[in-house]
Structures are given as C-alpha cells and as structure tokens.
Design a protein around this motif. Structure first.
Motif, PDB file in Angstrom:
ATOM      1  N   ILE A  64      38.873  87.307 -60.194  1.00 36.84           N
ATOM      2  CA  ILE A  64      38.663  88.646 -60.751  1.00 36.84           C
ATOM      3  C   ILE A  64      39.236  89.704 -59.816  1.00 36.84           C
ATOM      4  O   ILE A  64      39.819  90.696 -60.260  1.00 36.84           O
ATOM      5  CB  ILE A  64      37.164  88.887 -61.015  1.00 36.84           C
ATOM      6  CG1 ILE A  64      36.683  87.976 -62.145  1.00 36.84           C
ATOM      7  CG2 ILE A  64      36.890  90.342 -61.354  1.00 36.84           C
ATOM      8  CD1 ILE A  64      35.224  88.134 -62.485  1.00 36.84           C
ATOM      9  N   ALA A  65      39.096  89.483 -58.509  1.00 34.49           N
ATOM     10  CA  ALA A  65      39.653  90.429 -57.537  1.00 34.49           C
ATOM     11  C   ALA A  65      41.175  90.479 -57.645  1.00 34.49           C
ATOM     12  O   ALA A  65      41.772  91.558 -57.599  1.00 34.49           O
ATOM     13  CB  ALA A  65      39.225  90.032 -56.126  1.00 34.49           C
ATOM     14  N   ARG A  66      41.817  89.321 -57.781  1.00 37.82           N
ATOM     15  CA  ARG A  66      43.279  89.279 -57.901  1.00 37.82           C
ATOM     16  C   ARG A  66      43.741  89.978 -59.171  1.00 37.82           C
ATOM     17  O   ARG A  66      44.810  90.597 -59.213  1.00 37.82           O
ATOM     18  CB  ARG A  66      43.777  87.829 -57.881  1.00 37.82           C
ATOM     19  CG  ARG A  66      43.754  87.177 -56.511  1.00 37.82           C
ATOM     20  CD  ARG A  66      44.568  85.894 -56.519  1.00 37.82           C
ATOM     21  NE  ARG A  66      44.009  84.917 -57.455  1.00 37.82           N
ATOM     22  CZ  ARG A  66      43.097  83.990 -57.125  1.00 37.82           C
ATOM     23  NH1 ARG A  66      42.638  83.939 -55.874  1.00 37.82           N
ATOM     24  NH2 ARG A  66      42.657  83.146 -58.028  1.00 37.82           N
ATOM     25  N   GLN A  67      42.946  89.892 -60.220  1.00 38.78           N
ATOM     26  CA  GLN A  67      43.300  90.525 -61.493  1.00 38.78           C
ATOM     27  C   GLN A  67      42.965  92.010 -61.530  1.00 38.78           C
ATOM     28  O   GLN A  67      43.248  92.685 -62.519  1.00 38.78           O
ATOM     29  CB  GLN A  67      42.579  89.805 -62.638  1.00 38.78           C
ATOM     30  CG  GLN A  67      43.036  88.374 -62.827  1.00 38.78           C
ATOM     31  CD  GLN A  67      42.196  87.624 -63.860  1.00 38.78           C
ATOM     32  OE1 GLN A  67      41.136  88.104 -64.275  1.00 38.78           O
ATOM     33  NE2 GLN A  67      42.669  86.451 -64.281  1.00 38.78           N
ATOM     34  N   GLY A  68      42.349  92.518 -60.471  1.00 32.93           N
ATOM     35  CA  GLY A  68      42.027  93.943 -60.389  1.00 32.93           C
ATOM     36  C   GLY A  68      40.952  94.379 -61.346  1.00 32.93           C
ATOM     37  O   GLY A  68      40.983  95.510 -61.852  1.00 32.93           O
ATOM     38  N   ARG A  69      39.985  93.485 -61.604  1.00 36.39           N
ATOM     39  CA  ARG A  69      38.931  93.813 -62.559  1.00 36.39           C
ATOM     40  C   ARG A  69      37.633  94.255 -61.891  1.00 36.39           C
ATOM     41  O   ARG A  69      36.602  94.343 -62.530  1.00 36.39           O
ATOM     42  CB  ARG A  69      38.686  92.623 -63.497  1.00 36.39           C
ATOM     43  CG  ARG A  69      39.840  92.405 -64.469  1.00 36.39           C
ATOM     44  CD  ARG A  69      39.494  91.364 -65.505  1.00 36.39           C
ATOM     45  NE  ARG A  69      39.573  90.013 -64.948  1.00 36.39           N
ATOM     46  CZ  ARG A  69      38.873  88.982 -65.421  1.00 36.39           C
ATOM     47  NH1 ARG A  69      38.021  89.155 -66.417  1.00 36.39           N
ATOM     48  NH2 ARG A  69      39.013  87.790 -64.884  1.00 36.39           N
ATOM     49  N   TYR A  70      37.702  94.509 -60.587  1.00 34.18           N
ATOM     50  CA  TYR A  70      36.602  95.171 -59.893  1.00 34.18           C
ATOM     51  C   TYR A  70      36.969  96.646 -59.726  1.00 34.18           C
ATOM     52  O   TYR A  70      38.092  96.989 -59.365  1.00 34.18           O
ATOM     53  CB  TYR A  70      36.366  94.567 -58.500  1.00 34.18           C
ATOM     54  CG  TYR A  70      35.661  93.227 -58.507  1.00 34.18           C
ATOM     55  CD1 TYR A  70      34.376  93.100 -59.027  1.00 34.18           C
ATOM     56  CD2 TYR A  70      36.283  92.102 -57.971  1.00 34.18           C
ATOM     57  CE1 TYR A  70      33.726  91.870 -59.016  1.00 34.18           C
ATOM     58  CE2 TYR A  70      35.645  90.865 -57.967  1.00 34.18           C
ATOM     59  CZ  TYR A  70      34.363  90.754 -58.490  1.00 34.18           C
ATOM     60  OH  TYR A  70      33.719  89.540 -58.493  1.00 34.18           O
TER      61      TYR A  70
END
Length: 262
Positions: A64-70
């Motif tokens: 999720i962090a790599r996908q920028g969803r935080y």
C-alpha cells in the motif's frame, strides 16, 4: 541536516521496526510524530516561519505504501480563546457596528499540511466527523438561541477573517514521505502567531479511510524585551496600566515642548 532532526528521524525509524513474529499478522497501522524542538521563541521582528514536523507510520503495509495509498494530514492548532465578530453597516453615511456574535473556544491559529488536496484524500463527511480542516472547526456560539442563519453568517465571516490574516492556512503537498514509513510535514507560523501551547496533530488515512491520530505539543513564547513587557502586563496589570498612562502623558508633554510655537 541538523543533528536534532537526524536523532528524531532515527527514533522514528526505530519505532517503525516490526518484530518477525508479527510479520504474518494483519496490519494495524499507527502513526507517531515528533518535533525537533518543543518551544519556539519569537521577537518583535518575527515575520512568520515554517515549522517542520517529522513522523512515522507503524506497521505500514509495504504494498500500500508503494502504491501511495497512505495519506497524512498534519495540523498545528493554536490555543482556543473567545472571539467576538462584529458586522458594520452604514448609517447616515457613517460605518458603525450594529450586530455582533461571540464564539467560544475558537483556535486563534490553525495551520494544515497534507499529502494531497483534501478532496482527493477522503469524503467531506469524514473531515466533519474529525473536525479536521478550517472549514470543519466547530465554532461554538455564545448565544446558541441565535437564528441559525445569523450564526452561519458570522461563522463564515470569522473563518474568512482568520484566513485573510494568515492565521488559518493550508499547505497542500506540505506532507512528503521520505521513505515508505517516514514523512516530513511543513506548517506555517503566521507573523502574529499567538503565544501559548499549540497542539500538533497528525491524521493517517488508508485508502481514504481514517486509521489513527497522533499528537504532540509546542510552546510558542516571546523573548527579549517583548517577553518582559508580556509578563509585566499579565502579572502586574495595575502597574503596567499606570506605566502606560504615564508614558503617554510624558510623550504628549514632550511633544508640546518640542513643537510649541514661540
């Protein structure tokens, strides 16, 4: 980078370390923030400044962090005080105050930084539930029985005035991730930022859903001659008033001497 900031980043990075035994458990993200200093001193020449706040995500999902969803929204909220809003109307060619409304416990200052524009992070209802953002701060009217339209009108005017003076500000993109877990936020201190205890708050969102909040305190105080005057006014009000009146009389008397006509 300043040694204090390096030490702070090291501590935050350590806080994000996950034991191997928890690797297979569901992610229960958390968030922590820290300030490089717990106090800021301002002088008469203070013209505003940017305050940096560091933070870290705990048990973040790497994918999720790599996908920028935080997403993270950071707020620096000043002390709350009563505020009176007055409306001027023109009567017989003269502008006078005709109506007023008092609000209780209004943050004197409110600076926000976010990873993205507010509308791209979550739904408006979420911000209202969290009282997050200048437009969602609850302004408690001193007279709850006043007409709702009147309260709404004065509330809007109060927010506009705070924004116009820079006491309420928003910095879109002011929160940046330094890694998958660490982030840095930049919030604005207005030139006339109030002294007192300010509260820094960080809100973590995952896929548009609020997850957790963390907070820290910051003390803003005057320094030098301004601090001496501030303490005198608050601790010895009678003497401060007497001194102010005496100084005004002395200044007027000297002005008459200097500018009198022979």
């Amino acid at each position: 980078m300043h040694p204090a900031r390096l030490a702070l980043l090291a501590m935050l990075a350590l806080a994000t370390a996950i034991p191997a035994a928890r690797a297979q458990t569901p992610h229960e993200e958390g968030i922590q923030i820290g300030l490089s200093t717990d106090a800021v001193s301002i002088t008469a020449g203070f013209s505003g400044a940017d305050l940096t706040i560091f933070g870290a995500l705990e048990d973040a999902d790497p994918q999720i962090a790599r996908q920028g969803r935080y997403d993270v929204v950071v707020v620096l909220e000043g002390p709350a005080r009563p505020v009176v809003v007055r409306r001027k109307d023109r009567v017989l060619g003269v502008w006078i105050n005709l109506e007023s409304e008092q609000f209780e416990n209004v943050p004197v200052s409110y600076s926000v930084a976010s990873t993205r524009p507010f509308q791209d992070i979550t739904q408006p209802d979420s911000y209202k539930q969290l009282s997050l953002g200048a437009n969602n701060i609850y302004m408690q009217p001193g007279d709850p029985e006043a007409p709702p339209t009147t309260i709404a009108e004065f509330t809007k005017a109060l927010r506009q005035r705070k924004t116009a003076t820079g006491l309420y500000s928003e910095n879109v993109g002011g929160v940046r991730f330094l890694s998958q877990n660490l982030f840095r936020a930049t919030v604005r201190l207005a030139p006339d930022v109030p002294v007192g205890t300010h509260k820094a708050r960080a809100f973590l969102f995952k896929n548009g859903v609020f997850v957790k909040e963390s907070s820290a305190q910051l003390e803003i105080r005057k320094s030098g001659f301004e601090q001496a005057v501030f303490r005198l006014a608050h601790n010895h009000g009678f003497f401060y008033g007497f001194l102010s009146v005496s100084l005004a009389m002395l200044t007027g008397w000297m002005g008459r001497i200097v500018f009198r006509k022979d």
